[in-house]
Design a protein around this motif. Structure first.
Motif, short mmCIF file in Angstrom:
data_model
loop_
_atom_site.label_atom_id
_atom_site.label_comp_id
_atom_site.label_asym_id
_atom_site.label_seq_id
_atom_site.Cartn_x
_atom_site.Cartn_y
_atom_site.Cartn_z
N GLU A 169 10.65 -16.65 -65.75
CA GLU A 169 10.93 -16.46 -64.33
C GLU A 169 12.29 -15.77 -64.24
O GLU A 169 13.11 -15.89 -65.16
N ARG A 172 15.00 -18.36 -64.86
CA ARG A 172 14.97 -19.29 -66.00
C ARG A 172 13.73 -19.08 -66.86
O ARG A 172 12.75 -18.48 -66.43
N PRO A 309 8.39 -8.80 -57.24
CA PRO A 309 8.68 -7.64 -56.39
C PRO A 309 10.17 -7.46 -56.14
O PRO A 309 10.63 -6.35 -55.89
N ALA A 501 2.94 -17.93 -50.15
CA ALA A 501 3.28 -16.71 -50.91
C ALA A 501 2.06 -16.18 -51.66
O ALA A 501 2.14 -15.81 -52.83
N LYS A 533 6.96 -16.41 -46.89
CA LYS A 533 5.82 -16.85 -47.69
C LYS A 533 4.53 -17.03 -46.88
O LYS A 533 3.52 -17.45 -47.41
N ARG A 563 7.34 -31.04 -57.55
CA ARG A 563 7.73 -29.97 -58.48
C ARG A 563 7.28 -30.29 -59.90
O ARG A 563 6.73 -29.45 -60.60
N1 COA Z 1 5.40 -19.94 -64.03
C1 COA Z 1 6.38 -20.84 -63.78
N2 COA Z 1 6.98 -20.96 -62.58
C2 COA Z 1 6.58 -20.15 -61.60
C3 COA Z 1 5.57 -19.19 -61.78
C4 COA Z 1 4.97 -19.09 -63.07
N3 COA Z 1 4.01 -18.24 -63.33
N4 COA Z 1 5.40 -18.53 -60.62
C5 COA Z 1 6.26 -19.04 -59.74
N5 COA Z 1 6.98 -20.02 -60.34
C6 COA Z 1 8.07 -20.81 -59.73
C7 COA Z 1 9.22 -19.90 -59.32
O1 COA Z 1 10.13 -19.69 -60.37
C8 COA Z 1 9.85 -20.68 -58.19
O2 COA Z 1 10.65 -21.68 -58.75
P1 COA Z 1 12.02 -22.17 -58.05
O3 COA Z 1 11.58 -23.05 -56.92
O4 COA Z 1 12.71 -22.92 -59.13
O5 COA Z 1 12.76 -20.96 -57.61
C9 COA Z 1 8.66 -21.38 -57.53
O6 COA Z 1 7.63 -21.39 -58.52
C10 COA Z 1 8.15 -20.67 -56.29
O7 COA Z 1 7.81 -19.35 -56.69
P2 COA Z 1 7.38 -18.19 -55.72
O8 COA Z 1 6.31 -18.64 -54.80
O9 COA Z 1 7.07 -17.00 -56.55
O10 COA Z 1 8.64 -17.98 -54.79
P3 COA Z 1 9.96 -17.17 -55.01
O11 COA Z 1 10.85 -17.56 -53.90
O12 COA Z 1 10.45 -17.28 -56.41
O13 COA Z 1 9.51 -15.63 -54.78
C11 COA Z 1 8.09 -13.96 -53.74
C12 COA Z 1 8.99 -15.18 -53.53
C13 COA Z 1 7.53 -13.54 -52.40
C14 COA Z 1 8.90 -12.83 -54.36
C15 COA Z 1 6.96 -14.35 -54.69
O14 COA Z 1 6.33 -15.49 -54.18
C16 COA Z 1 5.91 -13.30 -54.91
O15 COA Z 1 6.08 -12.37 -55.66
N6 COA Z 1 4.74 -13.49 -54.28
C17 COA Z 1 3.59 -12.67 -54.50
C18 COA Z 1 2.56 -13.58 -55.09
C19 COA Z 1 1.30 -12.87 -55.47
O16 COA Z 1 1.28 -11.72 -55.81
N7 COA Z 1 0.25 -13.64 -55.43
C20 COA Z 1 -1.02 -13.17 -55.83
C21 COA Z 1 -1.97 -13.27 -54.70
S1 COA Z 1 -3.07 -11.93 -54.73
#
Ligand code: COA
Ligand code: AMP
Length: 625
Positions: A169, A172, A309, A501, A533, A563
């Motif tokens: 990520e 981290r 993104p 999201a 989101k 979490r």
């Molecule tokens: N493995 C481990 N952890 C993950 C993960 C993965 N594959 N994907 C997300 N997480 C974690 C993130 O690190 C984050 O942790 P944090 O709370 O410690 O920061 C948490 O889950 C939430 O992640 P996310 O929903 O991605 O939020 P964000 O604030 O980090 O990013 C966006 C916001 C909008 C940039 C992101 O949600 C995004 O790119 N969304 C598009 C999702 C998408 O393409 N979905 C497919 C549907 S077609």
């Protein structure tokens, strides 16, 4: 609407003719004679007497046709600073070899393999290797924690689990192996082996029964494609329902290959030699269909992007990938574009001369709000095509089918029903709702090829969840309406599934975790609107009598518990302790009313409410932003 209207009408008037014709886009080991088995309604099977292999169609077929040196997969990983390209021949060889490794571990036709991996090429290799053997993969999104993983392991009962040691990520490195170990400690089922792909960012400590990817591959002999029945399962993908128990969506081989091949040409207008990039994750249905299977079936190049993104390194990342790999079609979630817009509101990082390869931006996974639609269209200067579907269907139910006809799009609408889908908006009595009137969105049976034939090992739940509310119809769980021109507007779920999201999550699963805390007497989780989101969960708990722990402390423990158990991806950041939850006289928590108030709507007080004073007390808490 000539070409679209004609095709749509044909698809519903004579589905067998329509899909027999589409089936010619696929290589069969045994050609279909019968197209649709309707002998056992409400269960339908496409191509019941045919045989094929999906991996052959995705890889070998293109090599055999002389396209072995064309690029099949581009791996672009800003989080590790690497880019790797695989030709169809290279990818076929890697897949054949890993299929040999799986066979060496005892995996054969019909056996399940759980895949818990980051966005690395080996995840695609593992999926296709299962397809090659006729084994059934079940990919679990890497962001899910032990509780979700354990539930899937116990339901799918895999012979082997394939995992990466970690995911990366932006902030981290997430070690997956301890999460897998915790899930296995919790699950009742034991796989024969776990294959671990060691990544240098956090190599895993191995336990008994673990083997490394490198070791098994070093010993493996490549294997060929095993023909399977078109109706055999290709994969199980678990998705959130209204309860804490995920639903195992089954995808067959034949209908899936036919539908996805058809969709690439007719919806996405993308074919052999084009570059397709679905900026999703292989753990979601968009990743299954449009990172892995559809582009490869169509002979396109697919892009596998291990990044975000924004923040990897900035809001220009998507446009850099488009430029570097000559992406023709981009498929992303609205939330990703909202994240980019937030950091780069003027689109200063978009240089149209550099993104000129881009023809179309497709958006799905959640409702595309008109503002994001307008912004993307204006800044990129390409058509923005909303398309609506779900894990259950595996491909779009509504879209502007660009390959058939470039229909005008309307902000807020994913356009029109896709050929094959008899979409209706119905009122509670099952009658079609007039244009402009909201109702439940349903699909008349049989659904087209590619859609779920049932739930894994659970025909009963399949019927109860989807086919009972309106006999003869599949209940999508979404509400909406048609307008006078036949454009569909999808307004949101009518159940407790939420979309955070672009990630589909169950409030029921989060409630189960909250209810497991020793201080909690009752709880409710609802999805509330969020600018970035789309939706985020909010939790409300009533504590047991005699609990003396400070409310803030309990709330913090509960946030951490979700979490740890479900995963950070649940994005539950707010849990509030309240005196009581509003209920009906029969004891049902009024979640929909709570949701409406939290979203700022004037919600009528339901006549079935037990104690209106409880709702009055909660109103200001719900309205807090
Ligand atoms: N493995 C481990 N952890 C993950 C993960 C993965 N594959 N994907 C997300 N997480 C974690 C993130 O690190 C984050 O942790 P944090 O709370 O410690 O920061 C948490 O889950 C939430 O992640 P996310 O929903 O991605 O939020 P964000 O604030 O980090 O990013 C966006 C916001 C909008 C940039 C992101 O949600 C995004 O790119 N969304 C598009 C999702 C998408 O393409 N979905 C497919 C549907 S077609
Ligand atoms: P998933 O199964 O993860 O693909 O999520 C499916 C759900 O996401 C649907 O039932 C909708 O609620 C929502 N969804 C997906 N795409 C769209 C869209 N284009 N417009 C509105 N809602 C969408």
């Amino acid at each position: 609407m000539g070409a679209y209207r004609d095709t749509y009408r044909q698809s519903l008037e004579d589905p067998e003719w329509f899909w027999r014709d589409a089936a010619s886009g696929v290589d069969w080991a045994r050609m279909p004679i019968r197209v649709l088995d309707e002998d056992r309604p409400p269960f339908y099977r496409w191509f019941p007497d045919a045989e094929l292999n999906t991996c052959h169609n995705a890889l070998d077929r293109h090599v055999d046709a002389g396209r072995g040196d064309a690029v099949a997969l581009v791996y672009d990983s800003p989080v590790t600073g690497s880019v790797r390209r695989y030709t169809f021949r290279e990818l076929r060889d890697e897949v054949a070899c890993f299929a040999g490794a799986l066979r060496g571990l005892g995996v054969g036709r019909g056996d399940r393999v759980v895949i818990y991996m980051a966005m690395v090429p080996e995840a695609v290799v593992a999926m296709l290797a299962c397809a090659r053997l006729g084994a059934v993969h079940s990919v679990v999104f890497g962001g899910f924690g032990p509780k979700e993983l354990a539930a899937r392991i116990d339901d799918a009962r895999p012979k082997v689990i394939v995992a990466t040691s970690c995911g990366i990520e932006p902030s981290r490195v997430v070690e997956y192996k301890p999460l897998l170990d915790a899930a296995l400690d919790e699950a009742a089922h034991r796989p024969d082996a776990c294959v671990i792909l060691q990544r240098e960012q956090a190599p895993a400590r191995l336990r008994d029964g673990d083997v490394t990817w490198a070791d098994v591959v070093a010993r493996a002999e490549p294997v060929g494609c095993v023909p399977v029945a078109a109706t055999d399962p290709l994969y199980i993908l678990y998705t959130s329902g209204t309860t804490g128990r995920p639903k195992g969506i089954v995808r067959d081989n034949g209908g899936h290959a036919v539908a996805l091949t058809w969709s690439m040409a007719n919806i996405f207008d993308c074919g052999s030699g084009d570059v397709f990039w679905a900026a999703s994750d292989v753990g979601w249905v968009v990743g299954h269909s449009y990172i892995v299977y559809a582009p490869l079936l169509a002979g396109s190049t697919t892009v596998l992007y291990e990044g975000k993104p924004v923040g990897t390194p900035d809001a220009g990342a998507f446009w850099r990938v488009v430029e570097d790999h000559g992406v023709n079609v981009l498929f992303a979630a609205p939330t990703a574009i909202r994240a980019i817009r937030k950091e780069d509101p003027d689109g200063a990082r978009i240089d149209r001369a550099r993104t000129k390869s881009l023809r179309t931006l497709f958006m799905a996974g959640e409702r595309l709000d008109p503002q994001t639609y307008e912004w993307a269209g204006e800044k990129l200067g390409v058509p923005v095509v909303d398309n609506w579907w779900q894990t259950e269907t595996g491909w779009p139910i509504a879209a502007s089918p660009r390959g058939l006809e470039a229909l005008a799009t309307k902000p807020g609408s994913p356009s029109v029903p896709v050929p094959g889908f008899d979409v209706r908006v119905v009122q509670p009595d099952g009658q079609d709702a007039p244009a402009g009137t909201d109702g439940s969105i349903v699909i008349r049976l049989p659904m087209p090829p590619g859609c779920l034939p049932t739930l894994w090992n659970d025909d009963e739940r399949f019927v109860a969840s989807y086919l009972s509310a309106f006999p003869g119809c599949y209940l999508t769980g979404d509400g909406g309406r048609f307008d006078e021109d036949g454009y569909l507007y999808v307004m949101g779920r009518t159940d407790d599934v939420i979309n955070v999201a672009g990630h589909r999550l169950s409030t029921g699963a989060m409630e189960e975790v909250l209810a497991g805390h020793p201080a909690v007497a009752e709880c409710a989780v609802i999805g509330v609107e969020d600018e970035l989101k789309g939706q985020v969960p909010r939790g409300f708990v009533v504590l047991k009598a005699g609990v003396t722990t400070a409310h803030d402390e309990v709330a913090a423990q509960l946030v951490q518990l979700v979490r740890d158990r479900i995963g950070a991806v649940a994005s539950l950041r707010r849990v509030q302790v309240v005196a009581a939850l509003p209920k009906t006289r029969s004891g049902k928590i009024l979640r929909r009313t709570m949701r409406g108030i939290a979203d700022g709507r004037e919600e009528p007080v339901p006549s079935t409410i037990e104690d209106p004073a409880v709702l009055d007390q909660l109103r200001p808490v719900l309205r807090e932003r």
